[in-house]
Design an enzyme around this catalytic site. Structure first.
Site, PDB file in Angstrom:
ATOM      1  N   ASP A  43       0.845  -1.202   0.000  1.00  0.00           N
ATOM      2  CA  ASP A  43       0.000   0.000   0.000  1.00  0.00           C
ATOM      3  C   ASP A  43       0.884   1.257   0.000  1.00  0.00           C
ATOM      4  O   ASP A  43       0.382   2.383  -0.083  1.00  0.00           O
ATOM      5  CB  ASP A  43      -1.015   0.001   1.149  1.00  0.00           C
ATOM      6  CG  ASP A  43      -0.360  -0.024   2.525  1.00  0.00           C
ATOM      7  OD1 ASP A  43       0.880  -0.179   2.611  1.00  0.00           O
ATOM      8  OD2 ASP A  43      -1.089   0.104   3.530  1.00  0.00           O
ATOM      9  N   SER A  44       2.205   1.047   0.015  1.00  0.00           N
ATOM     10  CA  SER A  44       3.144   2.154  -0.210  1.00  0.00           C
ATOM     11  C   SER A  44       2.888   2.802  -1.566  1.00  0.00           C
ATOM     12  O   SER A  44       3.389   3.891  -1.828  1.00  0.00           O
ATOM     13  CB  SER A  44       4.588   1.647  -0.135  1.00  0.00           C
ATOM     14  OG  SER A  44       4.772   0.529  -0.975  1.00  0.00           O
ATOM     15  N   ASP A  82      -1.012  -6.123  -0.199  1.00  0.00           N
ATOM     16  CA  ASP A  82      -1.337  -5.487   1.090  1.00  0.00           C
ATOM     17  C   ASP A  82      -2.838  -5.282   1.263  1.00  0.00           C
ATOM     18  O   ASP A  82      -3.533  -4.911   0.306  1.00  0.00           O
ATOM     19  CB  ASP A  82      -0.671  -4.105   1.159  1.00  0.00           C
ATOM     20  CG  ASP A  82       0.597  -4.121   1.993  1.00  0.00           C
ATOM     21  OD1 ASP A  82       0.818  -5.095   2.737  1.00  0.00           O
ATOM     22  OD2 ASP A  82       1.369  -3.146   1.885  1.00  0.00           O
ATOM     23  N   LYS A 112      -1.116  -9.317   3.047  1.00  0.00           N
ATOM     24  CA  LYS A 112      -0.340  -8.842   4.199  1.00  0.00           C
ATOM     25  C   LYS A 112      -1.165  -7.809   4.947  1.00  0.00           C
ATOM     26  O   LYS A 112      -1.842  -7.001   4.316  1.00  0.00           O
ATOM     27  CB  LYS A 112       0.986  -8.227   3.743  1.00  0.00           C
ATOM     28  CG  LYS A 112       1.791  -7.596   4.877  1.00  0.00           C
ATOM     29  CD  LYS A 112       3.218  -7.304   4.470  1.00  0.00           C
ATOM     30  CE  LYS A 112       3.441  -6.005   3.762  1.00  0.00           C
ATOM     31  NZ  LYS A 112       2.998  -4.783   4.493  1.00  0.00           N
ATOM     32  N   GLU A 114      -1.062  -5.160   8.622  1.00  0.00           N
ATOM     33  CA  GLU A 114      -0.220  -4.567   9.668  1.00  0.00           C
ATOM     34  C   GLU A 114      -0.826  -4.808  11.048  1.00  0.00           C
ATOM     35  O   GLU A 114      -2.054  -4.829  11.198  1.00  0.00           O
ATOM     36  CB  GLU A 114      -0.092  -3.058   9.435  1.00  0.00           C
ATOM     37  CG  GLU A 114       0.645  -2.726   8.155  1.00  0.00           C
ATOM     38  CD  GLU A 114       0.776  -1.226   7.926  1.00  0.00           C
ATOM     39  OE1 GLU A 114       0.477  -0.428   8.846  1.00  0.00           O
ATOM     40  OE2 GLU A 114       1.196  -0.843   6.823  1.00  0.00           O
ATOM     41  N   GLU A 181       9.580  -4.167  10.169  1.00  0.00           N
ATOM     42  CA  GLU A 181       9.961  -2.884   9.582  1.00  0.00           C
ATOM     43  C   GLU A 181      10.594  -1.953  10.615  1.00  0.00           C
ATOM     44  O   GLU A 181      10.019  -1.714  11.692  1.00  0.00           O
ATOM     45  CB  GLU A 181       8.745  -2.190   8.938  1.00  0.00           C
ATOM     46  CG  GLU A 181       9.135  -0.840   8.322  1.00  0.00           C
ATOM     47  CD  GLU A 181       8.147  -0.258   7.335  1.00  0.00           C
ATOM     48  OE1 GLU A 181       7.143  -0.918   7.011  1.00  0.00           O
ATOM     49  OE2 GLU A 181       8.405   0.873   6.891  1.00  0.00           O
TER      50      GLU A 181
HETATM   51  O1  KIV Z   1       3.605  -1.099   1.618  1.00  0.00           O
HETATM   52  C1  KIV Z   1       4.765  -1.512   1.553  1.00  0.00           C
HETATM   53  O2  KIV Z   1       5.508  -1.305   0.581  1.00  0.00           O
HETATM   54  C2  KIV Z   1       5.279  -2.263   2.689  1.00  0.00           C
HETATM   55  C3  KIV Z   1       6.757  -2.421   2.805  1.00  0.00           C
HETATM   56  C4  KIV Z   1       7.321  -1.178   3.361  1.00  0.00           C
HETATM   57  C5  KIV Z   1       7.113  -3.622   3.558  1.00  0.00           C
HETATM   58  O3  KIV Z   1       4.517  -2.671   3.517  1.00  0.00           O
END
Ligand code: KIV
Length: 274
Positions: A43-44, A82, A112, A114, A181
Site C-alpha cells: 500500500d506504499s 497489502d 499482508k 499490519e 519494519e
Molecule cells: O507497503 C509496503 O511497501 C510495505 C513495505 C514497506 C514492507 O509494507
C-alpha cells in the site's frame, strides 16, 4: 514454476529470500525475470505512485487494480498484496471478506496486514479461509498518527517486548511470514531465531530470513532523499530526467523525429492529393 509457500518456508535458516514491491505489469515482469522470490504490491503505492502523504487513503479497489497488473507480470515470483487501511481493522468479517476479494480478483498468493496481537483474530480467520497471511510489525505505516511519525520502533525494553510478543501472536495465529519494519537489528535477529515462520526485514538489519525494499527507493526513482535503510542501486530519476530534457530539446530543434522514425509514401500519391 510459480514459487509456493512451501518453497519459501523451506528456505528458513538456510537461503535468504528476496522481495521487492511492484505496482504495475512491466515492473513485476522485470523483477520476475531477475529471479526475485517475492513481489509485494504494497500500500506504499499511496506514497510512491499516487502522491499521497501516507498510505491511509489507499482503497481495496486500488490494491486490486494494481495487484491484477502485477500478477499478470509475475510468472514465478510469489505475489503478496497489502490489505489497505480500514479493510481489516473494523472486524474479523471485514478482514475475511476483503482478503477473499483481493485473492480472488488479483490472483495473488497471499495478503499482508499490519499489526500484532490485536489483529491475531483477523489473521487466524483469514488463514482458516484458506488465504496465506504475511504479518507486519515494528513500524506500521497505517498507524502513522498513533506512532507520531515514521520512527525506529522497539528501542525500549517495553516496546521491544511488545514486538516480540506480537511476532509470537502472529505465528500462533497462522501467519507464514512476518515483515519486520524499521527496528534494531538485534531485536529482528531474536525474533528470527525464535520464530518458526519467515521474517522479512525492511530496515531490520542483516539477520532476517529475507529482505524487502520499495523499488522506487532502491532504484532512486523519486529523486528525493530516501530512508537510511534503503540502499540505492541506480539513479533512475537522473536517467529519466536527462532523457526527458533531451526529448524536449530535440522536439524544439526538430532533430526528433529523424529519418529512421518516419514513414514514407510515393511522391505521386502526394502529388495526386494536391
Ligand atoms: O507497503 C509496503 O511497501 C510495505 C513495505 C514497506 C514492507 O509494507
Amino acid at each position: 514454476m510459480k514459487k509456493t509457500i512451501f518453497d519459501l518456508l523451506n528456505r528458513k535458516g538456510s537461503s535468504p529470500i528476496s522481495m521487492l514491491t511492484a505496482y504495475d505489469y512491466p515492473t513485476a515482469r522485470t523483477i520476475d525475470q531477475a529471479g526475485v522470490d517475492m513481489i509485494l504490491v504494497g500500500d506504499s503505492l499511496g506514497n510512491v505512485l499516487l502522491g499521497y502523504d501516507n498510505t491511509l487513503a489507499v482503497t481495496v479497489e486500488d490494491m486490486i487494480h494494481h495487484g491484477k497488473a502485477v500478477c499478470r507480470g509475475a510468472q514465478e515470483a510469489f505475489v503478496v498484496v497489502d490489505m489497505p487501511f480500514m479493510s481489516y481493522q473494523p472486524s474479523v468479517e471485514d478482514a475475511v471478506r476483503n482478503a477473499g476479494r483481493i485473492l480472488k480478483e488479483t490472483g495473488c498468493q497471499a495478503v499482508k496486514l499490519e499489526g500484532g496481537a490485536e489483529y491475531a483474530d483477523r489473521v487466524r480467520a483469514i488463514v482458516q479461509a484458506g488465504i496465506p497471511v504475511v504479518g507486519h510489525i515494528g513500524l506500521t505505516p497505517q498507524s502513522v498518527n498513533t506512532m507520531g511519525g515514521y520512527k525506529v520502533q522497539g528501542k525500549s525494553l517495553k516496546d521491544a517486548r511488545k514486538i516480540l510478543e506480537d511476532a509470537k501472536a502472529l505465528e500462533e495465529a497462522g501467519a507464514f511470514a512476518i515483515t519486520l519494519e524499521c527496528m534494531p537489528e538485534a531485536l529482528a535477529q531474536l525474533i528470527t531465531e525464535r520464530a518458526g515462520v519467515l521474517t522479512i526485514g525492511i530496515g531490520a538489519g542483516r539477520y532476517c530470513d529475507g529482505q524487502v525494499l520499495v523499488y522506487q527507493d532502491m532504484l532512486g526513482y523519486t529523486g528525493t532523499k530516501t530512508v537510511k535503510f534503503a540502499k540505492q542501486y541506480a539513479d533512475l530519476h537522473g536517467i529519466m530526467l536527462e532523457a526527458f530534457k533531451q526529448y524536449k530539446t530535440e522536439c524544439e530543434n526538430r532533430s526528433f523525429p529523424g529519418d529512421e522514425h518516419t514513414f514514407a509514401i510515393s511522391e505521386e500519391i502526394i502529388e495526386a492529393l494536391k
